[in-house]
Design an enzyme around this catalytic site. Structure first.
Site, PDB file in Angstrom:
ATOM      1  N   GLU A  85       0.817  -1.313   0.101  1.00  0.00           N
ATOM      2  CA  GLU A  85       0.009  -0.114   0.017  1.00  0.00           C
ATOM      3  C   GLU A  85       0.748   1.108  -0.031  1.00  0.00           C
ATOM      4  OE1 GLU A  85      -3.223  -0.191  -0.605  1.00  0.00           O
ATOM      5  OE2 GLU A  85      -3.114  -2.416  -0.360  1.00  0.00           O
ATOM      6  N   HIS A  88       1.610   2.175  -3.404  1.00  0.00           N
ATOM      7  CA  HIS A  88       0.494   3.226  -4.049  1.00  0.00           C
ATOM      8  C   HIS A  88       0.681   4.614  -3.674  1.00  0.00           C
ATOM      9  CE1 HIS A  88      -1.233  -0.073  -6.152  1.00  0.00           C
ATOM     10  NE2 HIS A  88      -1.769  -0.633  -5.075  1.00  0.00           N
TER      11      HIS A  88
END
Length: 401
Positions: A85, A88
């Site tokens: 994550e 991202h």
């Protein structure tokens, strides 16, 4: 009045941070990290299952030690998902897109962005950053498994960690929303058609097909002898398939709703404000609003210093009987300004719809820096998007299953 400069506008702007969902774990690279309670259930199941397997295969390893190894594996998985994550999040921030936070949950995690990507190329880069991180982690763990003594707990641990990361990376790269590969597909269709909503709808339908394929694969595994008793794995895979189906459906509905959004910013859609003192009777405030040159103004409440305190809550004001309106002070029917009901004036389109998702029917103060432009009524925006049906809550997510 159409604009109002006040110190309270600064306070409202500073309080617009997104609420986190889950247990706050702190910040990493400036990004808030949250842990969803559902992760605790998965952690317990994996710890018990993995600990039992290790204890069985590595006799005479004590069961308590097996559980400790299992818990260590869970922590490594959590860190792997977090790094996925962060891939991202960091790419998003470098592309000029703000990040509200990362939430780690039972089926993986998601990164919530402040707004949509401005261009297909940015969408593609942000989407693929997570799977690339997972694949790199998988290769590193695979290298560790090769150099460690074969047959030992450490080598087995590294191999399964490598397998987990590679599966996460490959699975998330599949071309269907809500997976990362679905957002990459959305970016490609967006580039070809010039319409992000067309890309979202195409990727959503591909996501539904992938969800059906995932569910079918899980059921087929029960037919093969090595997996015919792998009930936990099958149940988990079916849960992933259901989550994918729901996410794909939300993406399709989101695309349809976004296509109907008016091409105006929050500032242009905001109703103007008419300022009255906090002690003004409701009846007098009504009269002042009627005398205003603005069309459909919202009554704003200011204190003795002229600072904005809130604005009239329509439901509360309507509930006051006519005979009592001359005696009820306006502050008694005012909605206080809170951080979740403040919008930036330049928000428009999908970003505007996303900003009101927590309370689609609420009223929002629209500001730009020190300037207060007015109040945007969420119910009016929703009626423009879907006059006969309340839209589902859209969100910008980067999922890792």
């Amino acid at each position: 009045m159409s604009e109002h400069r006040t110190a309270s506008a600064t306070a409202a702007r500073e309080r617009t941070e997104e609420r986190g969902s889950g247990i706050p774990l702190g910040r990493l690279a400036g990004v808030p990290i949250y842990l969803a309670p559902s992760w605790l259930l998965l952690a317990a199941l994996i710890t018990l299952t993995y600990g039992t397997i290790v204890q069985t295969r590595a006799q005479p390893l004590p069961f308590s030690t097996g559980l400790l190894v299992g818990f260590g594996f869970v922590v490594c998985l959590l860190v792997s998902v977090l790094l996925h994550e962060l891939g991202h999040a960091v790419t998003s921030r470098r592309s000029g897109i703000g990040v509200r936070g990362i939430t780690l949950e039972m089926l993986g995690g998601y990164t919530e962005m402040e707004r949509e990507a401005p261009r297909p190329g940015v969408e593609l880069l942000v989407s693929l950053a997570g799977p690339v991180v997972s694949l790199v982690l998988g290769l590193l763990a695979a290298g560790a498994a090769v150099v460690l003594p074969s047959g030992g707990i450490a080598a087995t641990f590294a191999f399964q960690l490598a397998l987990s990361n590679i599966v996460v990376g490959v699975f998330n790269a599949l071309p269907g929303l809500p997976l990362d590969g679905g957002r990459a597909l959305q970016a490609l269709v967006w580039k070809l058609t010039g319409d992000a909503n067309v890309g979202r709808r195409v990727a959503g339908w591909f996501g539904r097909l992938l969800a059906l394929a995932t569910a079918g694969s899980a059921l087929l595994l029960l037919e093969f002898r090595p997996f015919h008793k792998a009930y936990f794995g099958v149940a988990f895979t079916l849960l992933v398939a259901i989550t994918m189906w729901v996410g794909a459906g939300q993406a399709i509905r989101h695309a349809k709703a976004a296509a109907r959004l008016p091409p105006f910013s929050a500032r242009e859609l905001a109703r103007p404000l008419v300022a009255v003192r906090s002690g003004t009777p409701l009846a007098e405030a009504d009269r002042i609003a009627e005398l205003s040159d603005d069309r459909g103004p919202v009554v704003a409440v200011v204190d003795s210093a002229g600072s904005l305190v809130g604005f009239v809550h329509r439901a509360k004001a309507r509930a006051v009987p006519v005979e009592r309106r001359p005696w009820v002070p306006i502050v008694d029917v005012a909605a206080r300004i809170d951080r979740h009901h403040v919008l930036a004036g330049d928000l428009r389109g999908t970003d505007l719809l996303m900003a009101i998702r927590d309370d689609p029917g609420g009223d929002y103060l629209v500001v730009t820096g020190e300037d207060v432009h007015g109040v945007l009524r969420g119910a009016e925006l929703v009626s423009l998007v879907a006059p006969t049906r309340r839209p589902r809550r859209p969100t910008v997510r980067r999922n890792s299953a």
